[in-house]
Design a protein around this motif. Sequence first.
Motif, PDB file in Angstrom:
ATOM      1  N   LYS A  95      -0.411   7.342  -5.410  1.00 48.24           N
ATOM      2  CA  LYS A  95      -1.701   7.817  -4.895  1.00 48.24           C
ATOM      3  C   LYS A  95      -2.773   7.853  -5.967  1.00 48.24           C
ATOM      4  CE  LYS A  95       0.124  10.517  -1.039  1.00 48.24           C
ATOM      5  NZ  LYS A  95       0.191  11.845  -0.375  1.00 48.24           N
ATOM      6  N   ARG A 127      -6.418  -1.603   1.109  1.00 45.83           N
ATOM      7  CA  ARG A 127      -6.887  -1.139   2.422  1.00 45.83           C
ATOM      8  C   ARG A 127      -7.915  -2.104   3.009  1.00 45.83           C
ATOM      9  NH1 ARG A 127      -7.302   4.076   0.069  1.00 45.83           N
ATOM     10  NH2 ARG A 127      -5.599   5.454   0.675  1.00 45.83           N
ATOM     11  N   GLU A 128      -8.824  -2.555   2.163  1.00 44.19           N
ATOM     12  CA  GLU A 128      -9.848  -3.492   2.638  1.00 44.19           C
ATOM     13  C   GLU A 128      -9.235  -4.803   3.100  1.00 44.19           C
ATOM     14  OE1 GLU A 128     -12.724  -3.930  -0.425  1.00 44.19           O
ATOM     15  OE2 GLU A 128     -13.526  -1.888  -0.211  1.00 44.19           O
ATOM     16  N   HIS A 186      -7.464  -4.152   6.356  1.00 43.30           N
ATOM     17  CA  HIS A 186      -8.463  -3.981   7.396  1.00 43.30           C
ATOM     18  C   HIS A 186      -8.971  -5.330   7.883  1.00 43.30           C
ATOM     19  CE1 HIS A 186     -11.306  -1.422   9.530  1.00 43.30           C
ATOM     20  NE2 HIS A 186     -12.252  -2.294   9.249  1.00 43.30           N
ATOM     21  N   GLN A 192      -6.255   4.756  -7.132  1.00 42.27           N
ATOM     22  CA  GLN A 192      -7.217   4.742  -6.034  1.00 42.27           C
ATOM     23  C   GLN A 192      -7.904   3.391  -5.866  1.00 42.27           C
ATOM     24  OE1 GLN A 192      -7.744   6.880  -3.685  1.00 42.27           O
ATOM     25  NE2 GLN A 192      -6.336   8.412  -4.478  1.00 42.27           N
ATOM     26  N   ALA A 193      -8.316   2.765  -6.968  1.00 38.72           N
ATOM     27  CA  ALA A 193      -9.043   1.496  -6.861  1.00 38.72           C
ATOM     28  C   ALA A 193      -8.170   0.413  -6.231  1.00 38.72           C
ATOM     29  CB  ALA A 193      -9.526   1.053  -8.244  1.00 38.72           C
ATOM     30  N   GLU A 194      -6.920   0.324  -6.674  1.00 35.71           N
ATOM     31  CA  GLU A 194      -6.004  -0.676  -6.119  1.00 35.71           C
ATOM     32  C   GLU A 194      -5.678  -0.374  -4.658  1.00 35.71           C
ATOM     33  OE1 GLU A 194      -3.505  -4.069  -6.135  1.00 35.71           O
ATOM     34  OE2 GLU A 194      -5.183  -3.392  -7.364  1.00 35.71           O
ATOM     35  N   ARG A 195      -5.500   0.892  -4.335  1.00 34.50           N
ATOM     36  CA  ARG A 195      -5.212   1.276  -2.951  1.00 34.50           C
ATOM     37  C   ARG A 195      -6.394   0.917  -2.032  1.00 34.50           C
ATOM     38  NH1 ARG A 195      -1.019   4.679  -1.851  1.00 34.50           N
ATOM     39  NH2 ARG A 195      -2.110   5.536  -0.048  1.00 34.50           N
ATOM     40  N   GLU A 196      -7.607   1.142  -2.514  1.00 34.74           N
ATOM     41  CA  GLU A 196      -8.785   0.826  -1.721  1.00 34.74           C
ATOM     42  C   GLU A 196      -8.900  -0.686  -1.515  1.00 34.74           C
ATOM     43  OE1 GLU A 196     -11.728   1.547   0.780  1.00 34.74           O
ATOM     44  OE2 GLU A 196     -10.481   3.089  -0.195  1.00 34.74           O
ATOM     45  N   ARG A 197      -8.585  -1.446  -2.540  1.00 31.53           N
ATOM     46  CA  ARG A 197      -8.626  -2.904  -2.416  1.00 31.53           C
ATOM     47  C   ARG A 197      -7.630  -3.404  -1.374  1.00 31.53           C
ATOM     48  NH1 ARG A 197      -6.154  -7.367  -4.300  1.00 31.53           N
ATOM     49  NH2 ARG A 197      -4.554  -6.155  -5.382  1.00 31.53           N
ATOM     50  N   LEU A 222       0.832  -1.206   0.000  1.00 29.27           N
ATOM     51  CA  LEU A 222       0.000   0.000   0.000  1.00 29.27           C
ATOM     52  C   LEU A 222       0.863   1.252   0.000  1.00 29.27           C
ATOM     53  CD1 LEU A 222      -2.846   1.224   0.152  1.00 29.27           C
ATOM     54  CD2 LEU A 222      -2.721   1.016   2.633  1.00 29.27           C
TER      55      LEU A 222
END
Length: 322
Positions: A292, A302-303, A306, A295-300, A287
């Motif tokens: 930056k 992050r999930e 998490h 965004q889509a890959e970063r969000e994936r 990550l």
Amino acid sequence: MRPPPTEFDRQYTEQRHAIDLARQYLEKEGFTRMQRVLAKDVERGKLPAGEAAGAVRYALLAVVERVAARVGYTRYVELMKDQEMAEAMRFALEDISERRGINTPEAREQLRQSTFQTVLRHWHLVAHEQRGRQRYEVTADLARRFLRETPPTLPCDGLKLPVDSLVLVVPEEVGLVGRLPGGGLAPITEIYAVESPAPEGRYWFLWLCLREPSGTAAFSLVNVYLGQGRTLGEAILLTRNEGGPGQDPGWENACVLLAGAAHYLASGGTARQDWYDETARELHEKLAALPKGMQAERERLRERLHAVSPGRRIILEDAPSS
């Protein structure tokens, strides 16, 4: 090796199914209807009674999550001013009063205070979850030094937590204790802290977790106002005077310990990251390396991060001697 579970783990991570169910019913039915619908679903055999009870227990937490996402996860004052939150609390008070036959002004006031405390603890859990589950630990020797050497003259203006929501795990050897509901004392094992903006200063919202050797847990909630131009000692004195004699006697030392840790880190003190989950470490590094713009890959990522938990603890320790 994975460290022992925290109170957050017990009250949030291990209760994820009940919280998810509360979210679903809140979204579908709204707060004022969800309890009746849950009861009907139990009667119809659609839902086990134990699962419904769990959802009811975390109904207000689900409201806190939704409102906090709107007003800001660390903004408790704005949370409590929100119309949805106020209406949910008002309904909860009336509903409990009716079901339990609570009629006297004294009993209703006691219930009101208890409900406020429940919402405040729920908010701590939500803020801790949403701000990354930041777990800090401090060695016993360094903790003793913070308690002994942190001066009351520290300016509040320069006293900031390293992140705006964290838990500081307290070494048992330090001897920090708080008062149980029955009057006895128990070790303070964790200090949950959220740093929240306020007019002309900041608040430290503290949730002190107490745990007896038998495993029985208790808590103490304290809100410390770090006003501009004030010192740590003045902030503690103001909080002591506002809270009166009913306050837990252990909160002041807990506040000094937290202030000492914050000042130590801000002054360049040594902190070591201990990764106890390699999957989490790999995801964290991926990550951090992603541009930056992705965004889509970063969000994936992050999930996924998490889902496996942060997988690390940050340990404050004295720098090794050369």
